[in-house]
Scaffold this motif. Structure first.
Motif, PDB file in Angstrom:
ATOM      1  N   LEU A  70       0.830  -1.201   0.000  1.00 53.55           N
ATOM      2  CA  LEU A  70       0.000   0.000   0.000  1.00 53.55           C
ATOM      3  C   LEU A  70       0.869   1.258   0.000  1.00 53.55           C
ATOM      4  O   LEU A  70       0.598   2.225  -0.743  1.00 53.55           O
ATOM      5  CB  LEU A  70      -0.920  -0.009   1.223  1.00 53.55           C
ATOM      6  CG  LEU A  70      -1.876   1.184   1.371  1.00 53.55           C
ATOM      7  CD1 LEU A  70      -2.830   1.259   0.178  1.00 53.55           C
ATOM      8  CD2 LEU A  70      -2.662   1.074   2.676  1.00 53.55           C
ATOM      9  N   ALA A  71       1.930   1.265   0.814  1.00 55.77           N
ATOM     10  CA  ALA A  71       2.844   2.409   0.854  1.00 55.77           C
ATOM     11  C   ALA A  71       3.506   2.613  -0.512  1.00 55.77           C
ATOM     12  O   ALA A  71       3.680   3.750  -0.976  1.00 55.77           O
ATOM     13  CB  ALA A  71       3.905   2.182   1.927  1.00 55.77           C
ATOM     14  N   HIS A  72       3.870   1.508  -1.152  1.00 60.20           N
ATOM     15  CA  HIS A  72       4.460   1.588  -2.492  1.00 60.20           C
ATOM     16  C   HIS A  72       3.500   2.289  -3.470  1.00 60.20           C
ATOM     17  O   HIS A  72       3.907   3.189  -4.214  1.00 60.20           O
ATOM     18  CB  HIS A  72       4.794   0.186  -2.981  1.00 60.20           C
ATOM     19  CG  HIS A  72       4.829   0.047  -4.464  1.00 60.20           C
ATOM     20  ND1 HIS A  72       5.870   0.529  -5.236  1.00 60.20           N
ATOM     21  CD2 HIS A  72       3.933  -0.504  -5.344  1.00 60.20           C
ATOM     22  CE1 HIS A  72       5.625   0.281  -6.511  1.00 60.20           C
ATOM     23  NE2 HIS A  72       4.458  -0.345  -6.602  1.00 60.20           N
ATOM     24  N   GLN A  73       2.239   1.903  -3.438  1.00 64.06           N
ATOM     25  CA  GLN A  73       1.278   2.487  -4.363  1.00 64.06           C
ATOM     26  C   GLN A  73       1.052   3.978  -4.097  1.00 64.06           C
ATOM     27  O   GLN A  73       0.830   4.755  -5.032  1.00 64.06           O
ATOM     28  CB  GLN A  73      -0.048   1.725  -4.253  1.00 64.06           C
ATOM     29  CG  GLN A  73       0.044   0.286  -4.746  1.00 64.06           C
ATOM     30  CD  GLN A  73      -1.280  -0.448  -4.625  1.00 64.06           C
ATOM     31  OE1 GLN A  73      -2.320   0.100  -4.955  1.00 64.06           O
ATOM     32  NE2 GLN A  73      -1.229  -1.688  -4.145  1.00 64.06           N
ATOM     33  N   VAL A  84       4.952   5.658  -5.022  1.00 64.39           N
ATOM     34  CA  VAL A  84       5.724   5.354  -6.217  1.00 64.39           C
ATOM     35  C   VAL A  84       5.694   6.503  -7.220  1.00 64.39           C
ATOM     36  O   VAL A  84       6.653   6.694  -7.995  1.00 64.39           O
ATOM     37  CB  VAL A  84       5.209   4.046  -6.869  1.00 64.39           C
ATOM     38  CG1 VAL A  84       3.800   4.220  -7.438  1.00 64.39           C
ATOM     39  CG2 VAL A  84       6.172   3.558  -7.944  1.00 64.39           C
ATOM     40  N   LYS A  85       4.644   7.298  -7.235  1.00 61.45           N
ATOM     41  CA  LYS A  85       4.574   8.411  -8.185  1.00 61.45           C
ATOM     42  C   LYS A  85       5.585   9.502  -7.847  1.00 61.45           C
ATOM     43  O   LYS A  85       6.005  10.254  -8.731  1.00 61.45           O
ATOM     44  CB  LYS A  85       3.158   8.988  -8.203  1.00 61.45           C
ATOM     45  CG  LYS A  85       2.120   8.029  -8.765  1.00 61.45           C
ATOM     46  CD  LYS A  85       0.729   8.632  -8.737  1.00 61.45           C
ATOM     47  CE  LYS A  85      -0.308   7.639  -9.267  1.00 61.45           C
ATOM     48  NZ  LYS A  85      -1.685   8.198  -9.224  1.00 61.45           N
ATOM     49  N   ALA A 144      13.066   4.987  -5.590  1.00 61.95           N
ATOM     50  CA  ALA A 144      13.188   4.988  -4.131  1.00 61.95           C
ATOM     51  C   ALA A 144      12.057   4.219  -3.467  1.00 61.95           C
ATOM     52  O   ALA A 144      12.248   3.604  -2.409  1.00 61.95           O
ATOM     53  CB  ALA A 144      13.218   6.427  -3.597  1.00 61.95           C
ATOM     54  N   PHE A 145      10.867   4.256  -4.102  1.00 60.23           N
ATOM     55  CA  PHE A 145       9.710   3.617  -3.477  1.00 60.23           C
ATOM     56  C   PHE A 145       9.212   2.423  -4.297  1.00 60.23           C
ATOM     57  O   PHE A 145       8.011   2.141  -4.328  1.00 60.23           O
ATOM     58  CB  PHE A 145       8.590   4.648  -3.283  1.00 60.23           C
ATOM     59  CG  PHE A 145       8.994   5.788  -2.386  1.00 60.23           C
ATOM     60  CD1 PHE A 145       9.284   5.560  -1.046  1.00 60.23           C
ATOM     61  CD2 PHE A 145       9.110   7.076  -2.881  1.00 60.23           C
ATOM     62  CE1 PHE A 145       9.668   6.608  -0.219  1.00 60.23           C
ATOM     63  CE2 PHE A 145       9.495   8.125  -2.060  1.00 60.23           C
ATOM     64  CZ  PHE A 145       9.776   7.885  -0.723  1.00 60.23           C
TER      65      PHE A 145
END
Length: 358
Positions: A309-312, A315-316, A321-322
């Protein structure tokens, strides 16, 4: 250098004969009865020849026997340790279904013989007199025990020919009862049963419509992570009509203390639900659980889900880094903090008593 093979042959035979005189009685005394029951003479002789050849050469038996068709693999080792069986499945061809698994360990822990057969298993054949006679014996036993004979008949007719030939009527009846509980569903059931030998337990996982090889590998690995040592293992698949397939995975094992697993103990209370989750859980959560066993599989699933969830969300801002793997790696490095967050989330949404919003 002599060109006469006779003295060399005599020396070799003498060495083999001396080693055989030591190995054979030990082998017969230490290998379990189940090994002799479900391993034919040709296979047993191949195993003995391999062990004797290694011992006669002064080597520890670490041998892999591969069938000509590449589908039958036998691993012979002088090691017997938790997690060993799971490591054998990983390197095998991943595109072939699991047809047969047999794990047998010597009573003194000095030899393990693991046989894995890949490919589709031939099903029960009513035209084979041997299989037909076995079916009749199983149905007669079912009737004497007051079991549902029609159900047992359906179970046996949907089973693999190898299972029908090898199973005792009692084992067939027990497997049919588990089959009935899962038939027509996508459920997983987990049972712990006592064994004849007091220091062993029988862990049985009955699962519908799952990748049998993947499920076997996952369950074996989970048991190994918790120092449960598998002594024997069996994988049986049964057709379930239009609903698909049911697999019965059986692991005869001893606990970390070398004794039978206590059905009321903390270990089984932890293992039972986690074995039941193996069909559904992600590979990432299983990998994290193996790194951080005290965290538990359920908490590992939460950590992986939150990392995703944190990645989503991030990521933008910076795709590198993410990246998903980097976010999970950061959470893993700070596992104590991640565990606290996972515990808070689980308590917040606990159906039995969720935390209040404040």
């Amino acid at each position: 250098m002599t060109t006469d093979p006779a003295p060399l042959r005599a020396a070799l035979l003498d060495g083999f004969s001396t080693t055989l005189d030591t190995v054979l009685p030990w082998f017969l005394a230490q290998m379990p009865a189940a090994y002799f029951a479900d391993t034919d003479e040709r296979e047993r002789l191949a195993h003995l020849r391999a062990v004797v050849a290694a011992r006669a050469s002064g080597q520890r038996p670490r041998i892999t026997l591969r069938g000509e068709d590449g589908m039958r693999w036998t691993f012979i080792s002088d090691e017997d340790k938790p997690g060993q069986f799971a490591t054998l499945l990983g390197p095998l061809p991943s595109d072939a279904p699991l047809r047969l698994v047999k794990v047998h360990n010597a009573a003194d822990g000095q030899l393990s013989i693991d046989t894995i057969v890949l490919g589709e298993a031939p099903r029960f054949d009513a035209d084979d007199p041997e299989q037909r006679a076995k079916l009749d014996a199983i149905l007669a036993y079912a009737q004497s025990e007051g079991a549902d004979v029609a159900l047992v008949d359906r179970f046996v007719r949907g089973s693999a020919a190898e299972f029908v030939r090898a199973a005792t009527p009692l084992r067939a009846l027990r497997s049919a009862a588990r089959f009935a509980l899962v038939s027509g569903t996508d459920d997983t059931l987990v049972h712990l049963e006592p064994e004849q030998e007091p220091n062993l337990s029988r862990v049985v996982v009955t699962v519908a419509n799952s990748n049998t090889r993947r499920m076997t590998e996952r369950c074996a690995a989970l048991l190994g992570v918790h120092d449960v040592n598998i002594q024997r293992a069996f994988v049986d698949t049964v057709q379930d009509g239009p609903n698909g397939w049911i697999a019965v995975l059986t692991f005869v094992a001893r606990g970390p203390d070398g004794k039978a697993i206590d059905p009321e103990g903390d270990l089984w209370k932890h293992l039972e639900p986690e074995l039941g989750r193996m069909k559904w859980v992600t590979d990432a959560a299983i990998a994290l659980d193996r790194q951080s066993t005290p965290l538990g599989l359920a908490r590992c699933e939460v950590v992986v889900a939150l990392a995703s969830l944190a990645h989503q969300c991030l990521v933008k801002e910076n795709p590198y880094a993410f990246a998903r793997a980097r976010v999970l790696s950061i959470a893993t490095r700070h596992i104590a903090i991640a565990a606290d967050i996972a515990a808070l989330l689980a308590e917040r949404f606990d159906p039995a008593g969720p935390l209040a919003d404040d």
